[in-house]
Design a protein around this motif. Structure first.
Motif, PDB file in Angstrom:
ATOM      1  N   GLU A   1     -20.275  73.426  57.904  1.00 42.85           N
ATOM      2  CA  GLU A   1     -19.838  73.004  59.231  1.00 42.85           C
ATOM      3  C   GLU A   1     -20.773  71.932  59.791  1.00 42.85           C
ATOM      4  O   GLU A   1     -20.343  70.938  60.337  1.00 42.85           O
ATOM      5  CB  GLU A   1     -19.872  74.227  60.137  1.00 42.85           C
ATOM      6  CG  GLU A   1     -18.712  74.325  61.111  1.00 42.85           C
ATOM      7  CD  GLU A   1     -18.711  75.688  61.757  1.00 42.85           C
ATOM      8  OE1 GLU A   1     -19.373  75.822  62.799  1.00 42.85           O
ATOM      9  OE2 GLU A   1     -18.076  76.614  61.203  1.00 42.85           O
ATOM     10  N   ARG A   2     -22.069  72.158  59.608  1.00 38.89           N
ATOM     11  CA  ARG A   2     -23.052  71.256  60.220  1.00 38.89           C
ATOM     12  C   ARG A   2     -23.261  69.955  59.442  1.00 38.89           C
ATOM     13  O   ARG A   2     -23.851  69.019  59.965  1.00 38.89           O
ATOM     14  CB  ARG A   2     -24.398  71.973  60.367  1.00 38.89           C
ATOM     15  CG  ARG A   2     -24.337  73.119  61.360  1.00 38.89           C
ATOM     16  CD  ARG A   2     -25.727  73.626  61.660  1.00 38.89           C
ATOM     17  NE  ARG A   2     -25.706  74.785  62.522  1.00 38.89           N
ATOM     18  CZ  ARG A   2     -26.424  75.874  62.330  1.00 38.89           C
ATOM     19  NH1 ARG A   2     -27.245  75.953  61.298  1.00 38.89           N
ATOM     20  NH2 ARG A   2     -26.352  76.881  63.161  1.00 38.89           N
ATOM     21  N   THR A   3     -22.836  69.937  58.174  1.00 38.90           N
ATOM     22  CA  THR A   3     -23.105  68.728  57.378  1.00 38.90           C
ATOM     23  C   THR A   3     -21.819  67.979  57.027  1.00 38.90           C
ATOM     24  O   THR A   3     -21.865  66.971  56.324  1.00 38.90           O
ATOM     25  CB  THR A   3     -23.826  69.092  56.051  1.00 38.90           C
ATOM     26  OG1 THR A   3     -23.017  70.029  55.324  1.00 38.90           O
ATOM     27  CG2 THR A   3     -25.191  69.696  56.285  1.00 38.90           C
ATOM     28  N   ALA A   4     -20.679  68.484  57.532  1.00 41.94           N
ATOM     29  CA  ALA A   4     -19.358  67.981  57.094  1.00 41.94           C
ATOM     30  C   ALA A   4     -19.244  66.452  57.108  1.00 41.94           C
ATOM     31  O   ALA A   4     -18.823  65.863  56.129  1.00 41.94           O
ATOM     32  CB  ALA A   4     -18.274  68.607  57.942  1.00 41.94           C
ATOM     33  N   LYS A   5     -19.651  65.823  58.211  1.00 40.77           N
ATOM     34  CA  LYS A   5     -19.378  64.373  58.324  1.00 40.77           C
ATOM     35  C   LYS A   5     -20.606  63.531  57.984  1.00 40.77           C
ATOM     36  O   LYS A   5     -20.620  62.328  58.203  1.00 40.77           O
ATOM     37  CB  LYS A   5     -18.909  64.060  59.745  1.00 40.77           C
ATOM     38  CG  LYS A   5     -17.568  64.708  60.039  1.00 40.77           C
ATOM     39  CD  LYS A   5     -16.924  64.122  61.284  1.00 40.77           C
ATOM     40  CE  LYS A   5     -15.624  64.837  61.609  1.00 40.77           C
ATOM     41  NZ  LYS A   5     -15.808  66.088  62.365  1.00 40.77           N
ATOM     42  N   ASP A   6     -21.624  64.187  57.441  1.00 39.14           N
ATOM     43  CA  ASP A   6     -22.894  63.513  57.233  1.00 39.14           C
ATOM     44  C   ASP A   6     -22.903  62.705  55.937  1.00 39.14           C
ATOM     45  O   ASP A   6     -22.640  63.232  54.871  1.00 39.14           O
ATOM     46  CB  ASP A   6     -23.998  64.584  57.184  1.00 39.14           C
ATOM     47  CG  ASP A   6     -25.358  63.969  57.326  1.00 39.14           C
ATOM     48  OD1 ASP A   6     -25.516  62.803  56.921  1.00 39.14           O
ATOM     49  OD2 ASP A   6     -26.254  64.651  57.831  1.00 39.14           O
ATOM     50  N   LYS A   7     -23.238  61.433  56.062  1.00 36.57           N
ATOM     51  CA  LYS A   7     -23.296  60.584  54.855  1.00 36.57           C
ATOM     52  C   LYS A   7     -24.752  60.365  54.417  1.00 36.57           C
ATOM     53  O   LYS A   7     -25.026  59.634  53.483  1.00 36.57           O
ATOM     54  CB  LYS A   7     -22.639  59.225  55.146  1.00 36.57           C
ATOM     55  CG  LYS A   7     -21.165  59.314  55.466  1.00 36.57           C
ATOM     56  CD  LYS A   7     -20.321  59.268  54.193  1.00 36.57           C
ATOM     57  CE  LYS A   7     -18.853  59.542  54.453  1.00 36.57           C
ATOM     58  NZ  LYS A   7     -18.457  60.956  54.373  1.00 36.57           N
ATOM     59  N   ASN A   8     -25.673  60.990  55.130  1.00 35.43           N
ATOM     60  CA  ASN A   8     -27.095  60.739  54.858  1.00 35.43           C
ATOM     61  C   ASN A   8     -27.739  61.728  53.901  1.00 35.43           C
ATOM     62  O   ASN A   8     -28.946  61.704  53.712  1.00 35.43           O
ATOM     63  CB  ASN A   8     -27.879  60.732  56.173  1.00 35.43           C
ATOM     64  CG  ASN A   8     -27.755  59.385  56.842  1.00 35.43           C
ATOM     65  OD1 ASN A   8     -27.797  58.356  56.163  1.00 35.43           O
ATOM     66  ND2 ASN A   8     -27.555  59.403  58.148  1.00 35.43           N
ATOM     67  N   ARG A   9     -26.942  62.636  53.373  1.00 34.01           N
ATOM     68  CA  ARG A   9     -27.503  63.618  52.440  1.00 34.01           C
ATOM     69  C   ARG A   9     -26.896  63.368  51.057  1.00 34.01           C
ATOM     70  O   ARG A   9     -25.814  63.862  50.740  1.00 34.01           O
ATOM     71  CB  ARG A   9     -27.206  65.027  52.930  1.00 34.01           C
ATOM     72  CG  ARG A   9     -27.978  65.380  54.212  1.00 34.01           C
ATOM     73  CD  ARG A   9     -27.650  66.769  54.661  1.00 34.01           C
ATOM     74  NE  ARG A   9     -28.545  67.261  55.686  1.00 34.01           N
ATOM     75  CZ  ARG A   9     -28.209  67.359  56.979  1.00 34.01           C
ATOM     76  NH1 ARG A   9     -27.021  66.967  57.408  1.00 34.01           N
ATOM     77  NH2 ARG A   9     -29.070  67.849  57.844  1.00 34.01           N
TER      78      ARG A   9
ATOM     79  N   LEU B 209     -25.055  65.860  48.851  1.00 34.57           N
ATOM     80  CA  LEU B 209     -23.759  66.426  49.277  1.00 34.57           C
ATOM     81  C   LEU B 209     -22.610  65.429  49.176  1.00 34.57           C
ATOM     82  O   LEU B 209     -21.484  65.747  49.555  1.00 34.57           O
ATOM     83  CB  LEU B 209     -23.867  66.955  50.713  1.00 34.57           C
ATOM     84  CG  LEU B 209     -24.858  68.093  50.919  1.00 34.57           C
ATOM     85  CD1 LEU B 209     -24.766  68.615  52.350  1.00 34.57           C
ATOM     86  CD2 LEU B 209     -24.593  69.234  49.936  1.00 34.57           C
ATOM     87  N   GLN B 210     -22.901  64.232  48.672  1.00 40.10           N
ATOM     88  CA  GLN B 210     -21.821  63.240  48.523  1.00 40.10           C
ATOM     89  C   GLN B 210     -21.083  63.516  47.218  1.00 40.10           C
ATOM     90  O   GLN B 210     -21.094  62.735  46.287  1.00 40.10           O
ATOM     91  CB  GLN B 210     -22.376  61.807  48.571  1.00 40.10           C
ATOM     92  CG  GLN B 210     -23.237  61.495  49.787  1.00 40.10           C
ATOM     93  CD  GLN B 210     -22.629  61.971  51.100  1.00 40.10           C
ATOM     94  OE1 GLN B 210     -21.499  61.636  51.431  1.00 40.10           O
ATOM     95  NE2 GLN B 210     -23.364  62.781  51.859  1.00 40.10           N
ATOM     96  N   ALA B 211     -20.468  64.662  47.148  1.00 39.56           N
ATOM     97  CA  ALA B 211     -19.778  65.080  45.926  1.00 39.56           C
ATOM     98  C   ALA B 211     -18.407  65.615  46.320  1.00 39.56           C
ATOM     99  O   ALA B 211     -18.130  65.794  47.515  1.00 39.56           O
ATOM    100  CB  ALA B 211     -20.589  66.177  45.249  1.00 39.56           C
ATOM    101  N   GLU B 212     -17.585  65.851  45.308  1.00 37.36           N
ATOM    102  CA  GLU B 212     -16.215  66.319  45.598  1.00 37.36           C
ATOM    103  C   GLU B 212     -16.193  67.658  46.302  1.00 37.36           C
ATOM    104  O   GLU B 212     -15.396  67.897  47.182  1.00 37.36           O
ATOM    105  CB  GLU B 212     -15.434  66.414  44.282  1.00 37.36           C
ATOM    106  CG  GLU B 212     -14.934  65.083  43.859  1.00 37.36           C
ATOM    107  CD  GLU B 212     -13.568  65.141  43.216  1.00 37.36           C
ATOM    108  OE1 GLU B 212     -13.087  66.258  42.918  1.00 37.36           O
ATOM    109  OE2 GLU B 212     -13.007  64.064  43.008  1.00 37.36           O
ATOM    110  N   ASN B 213     -17.067  68.544  45.815  1.00 40.67           N
ATOM    111  CA  ASN B 213     -17.052  69.872  46.413  1.00 40.67           C
ATOM    112  C   ASN B 213     -18.445  70.289  46.898  1.00 40.67           C
ATOM    113  O   ASN B 213     -19.189  70.974  46.193  1.00 40.67           O
ATOM    114  CB  ASN B 213     -16.504  70.891  45.407  1.00 40.67           C
ATOM    115  CG  ASN B 213     -16.153  72.192  46.105  1.00 40.67           C
ATOM    116  OD1 ASN B 213     -16.638  72.450  47.213  1.00 40.67           O
ATOM    117  ND2 ASN B 213     -15.319  72.998  45.468  1.00 40.67           N
ATOM    118  N   PRO B 214     -18.788  69.888  48.128  1.00 44.16           N
ATOM    119  CA  PRO B 214     -20.131  70.198  48.632  1.00 44.16           C
ATOM    120  C   PRO B 214     -20.410  71.703  48.694  1.00 44.16           C
ATOM    121  O   PRO B 214     -21.560  72.123  48.575  1.00 44.16           O
ATOM    122  CB  PRO B 214     -20.156  69.589  50.035  1.00 44.16           C
ATOM    123  CG  PRO B 214     -18.823  69.018  50.296  1.00 44.16           C
ATOM    124  CD  PRO B 214     -17.995  69.099  49.067  1.00 44.16           C
TER     125      PRO B 214
END
Ligand code: S3P
Length: 178
Positions: free
Chosen positions: A111-119, A122-127
């Motif tokens: 929930e807290r990282t859903a829209k985050d592009k800075n990690r 987590l820039q993967a298909e299934n975080p």
């Protein structure tokens, strides 16, 4: 309360380490430092850029150097990145302070990282799968290193900060001198 030791927040991505750290530092009127920001400032580049160009290994080297640097400063509140606990040399350094583990569910992290592009991790298909995998290897390390454990799920950061302050004022943490 005068800090005798660093208070070091550990825990996974999306646990709220920076937000909660800021609240604690305001309450204690002591400095706050975000290790990821130190890494970015020293590199003159963002974390995604560092991962891109130097790989995770390059980032981890920078993370160890930044940790060593901030621990040499007078006691402060330190928010670490989720993977800072991985290297044995970091684990040893973290034990210089009072480590506070922010326990967080995968659901809450998502929930807290859903829209985050800075990690970058987590820039993967299934975080969700990524977070579950990381939790499996890292949670036992967080637990082992923690002096204090606080569950953050669904709690407002201010409330979590209050809980931590309460723990810090207990005599067994030997952190207060008034
Ligand atoms: C990482 C967590 C991030 C940041 C980097 C790697 C990790 O910090 O250090 O993207 O390995 O878990 P946050 O925990 O503050 O998101």
């Amino acid at each position: 309360m005068l800090l005798q030791k660093h208070v070091i927040l550990i825990g996974p991505m999306g646990a709220g380490k920076s937000t909660i750290g800021r609240f604690i530092s305001e309450q204690l009127t002591c400095p706050f430092v975000d290790l990821d920001k130190v890494i970015e400032n020293r590199a003159g580049a963002s974390i995604p850029w560092i991962f891109d160009i130097e790989g995770e290994q390059g980032f981890r080297e920078r993370e160890t150097a930044a940790l060593d640097e901030v621990l040499r400063e007078p006691p402060q509140i330190i928010a670490t990145g989720g993977g800072c606990i991985l290297k044995p040399e970091n684990q040893k350094m973290l034990q210089q302070g009072i480590t506070v583990y922010l326990v967080t569910s995968i659901e809450q992290q998502l929930e807290r990282t859903a829209k985050d592009k800075n990690r970058p991790l987590l820039q993967a298909e299934n975080p969700e799968d990524i977070l579950a995998g990381l939790a499996q290897t890292r949670n036992p390390i967080y637990e082992r290193l923690a002096d204090i454990e606080v569950v953050t799920n669904c709690k407002p950061p201010k409330l979590v900060a209050q809980e931590i302050l309460q723990h810090l004022s207990e005599p067994n943490h030997e952190n207060s001198s008034s």
